[in-house]
Write a protein that holds these residues in place. Sequence first.
Motif, PDB file in Angstrom:
ATOM      1  N   ILE A  59       0.839  -1.190   0.000  1.00 13.86           N
ATOM      2  CA  ILE A  59       0.000   0.000   0.000  1.00 13.86           C
ATOM      3  C   ILE A  59       0.875   1.242   0.000  1.00 13.86           C
ATOM      4  N   VAL A  60       0.502   2.217  -0.828  1.00 12.25           N
ATOM      5  CA  VAL A  60       1.081   3.551  -0.772  1.00 12.25           C
ATOM      6  C   VAL A  60      -0.059   4.463  -0.331  1.00 12.25           C
ATOM      7  N   ARG A  61       0.093   5.090   0.822  1.00 11.45           N
ATOM      8  CA  ARG A  61      -0.994   5.889   1.413  1.00 11.45           C
ATOM      9  C   ARG A  61      -0.527   7.320   1.627  1.00 11.45           C
ATOM     10  N   SER A  86     -14.303   7.019  -9.597  1.00 14.13           N
ATOM     11  CA  SER A  86     -14.833   6.388 -10.811  1.00 14.13           C
ATOM     12  C   SER A  86     -13.986   6.719 -12.029  1.00 14.13           C
ATOM     13  N   THR A  87     -13.119   7.718 -11.901  1.00 11.14           N
ATOM     14  CA  THR A  87     -12.273   8.150 -13.010  1.00 11.14           C
ATOM     15  C   THR A  87     -10.922   7.442 -13.017  1.00 11.14           C
ATOM     16  N   TYR A  88     -10.408   7.112 -11.855  1.00 12.68           N
ATOM     17  CA  TYR A  88      -9.053   6.583 -11.744  1.00 12.68           C
ATOM     18  C   TYR A  88      -9.078   5.147 -11.239  1.00 12.68           C
ATOM     19  N   LYS A  89      -8.444   4.264 -11.962  1.00 13.42           N
ATOM     20  CA  LYS A  89      -8.436   2.847 -11.603  1.00 13.42           C
ATOM     21  C   LYS A  89      -7.343   2.492 -10.603  1.00 13.42           C
ATOM     22  N   ALA A  90      -6.240   3.188 -10.660  1.00 13.62           N
ATOM     23  CA  ALA A  90      -5.050   2.761  -9.924  1.00 13.62           C
ATOM     24  C   ALA A  90      -5.104   3.067  -8.431  1.00 13.62           C
ATOM     25  N   PHE A  91      -5.950   4.002  -8.029  1.00 14.44           N
ATOM     26  CA  PHE A  91      -5.988   4.374  -6.626  1.00 14.44           C
ATOM     27  C   PHE A  91      -7.363   4.859  -6.237  1.00 14.44           C
ATOM     28  N   LEU A 103      -5.464   9.038   0.197  1.00 18.01           N
ATOM     29  CA  LEU A 103      -5.354   8.463  -1.134  1.00 18.01           C
ATOM     30  C   LEU A 103      -4.584   7.163  -0.984  1.00 18.01           C
ATOM     31  N   ASP A 104      -5.205   6.066  -1.368  1.00 14.77           N
ATOM     32  CA  ASP A 104      -4.580   4.748  -1.269  1.00 14.77           C
ATOM     33  C   ASP A 104      -4.289   4.183  -2.650  1.00 14.77           C
TER      34      ASP A 104
END
Length: 154
Positions: A59-61, A86-91, A103-104
């Motif tokens: 995890i990068v938090r 809903s826009t970003y898949k990676a986090f 933000l994870d």
Amino acid sequence: MNKKAKKLEKHLAEIKMENVFQKEELKDELNTVLFRSFMEIEGLQLPLVVILDDSIYSIVRTLVIGKGINEKNQKLVTTVLNELNSTYKAFKYLATNNGEIILDICIPCTEETFDPNLVRIMLDVAIKNLNENYRKIIKTVWDEDKTENVSENK
């Protein structure tokens, strides 16, 4: 120290970034190692931590806002965070019970498949995303006019 942490530590030394992170080894059942640092967004130093352990998850938090969500702005903030998610898949942006926004970034991998360079790449993506969205998030949290209108429309 777990194998993923050893790989990240070696990678940070190779790219001359070993002094950017402070390492903390937890004495727990998953051999957790935390790599703490900051990312600069809008002139602010946002705390971040890379969490590496013996599980399949890394995890990068990042703490985006501490104690900013309250009863007045919760609905609007949740709407904005869900829109970003809903826009970003990676986090994913998360609202904690303490009123924080984090933000994870979750990187599933085994100790054998862990790629420390991917951590750096994902940090770059997070920095880019926060530079694009931080003002929107902050404005949503602190804009009294918008949050009052949302409360009145209940």
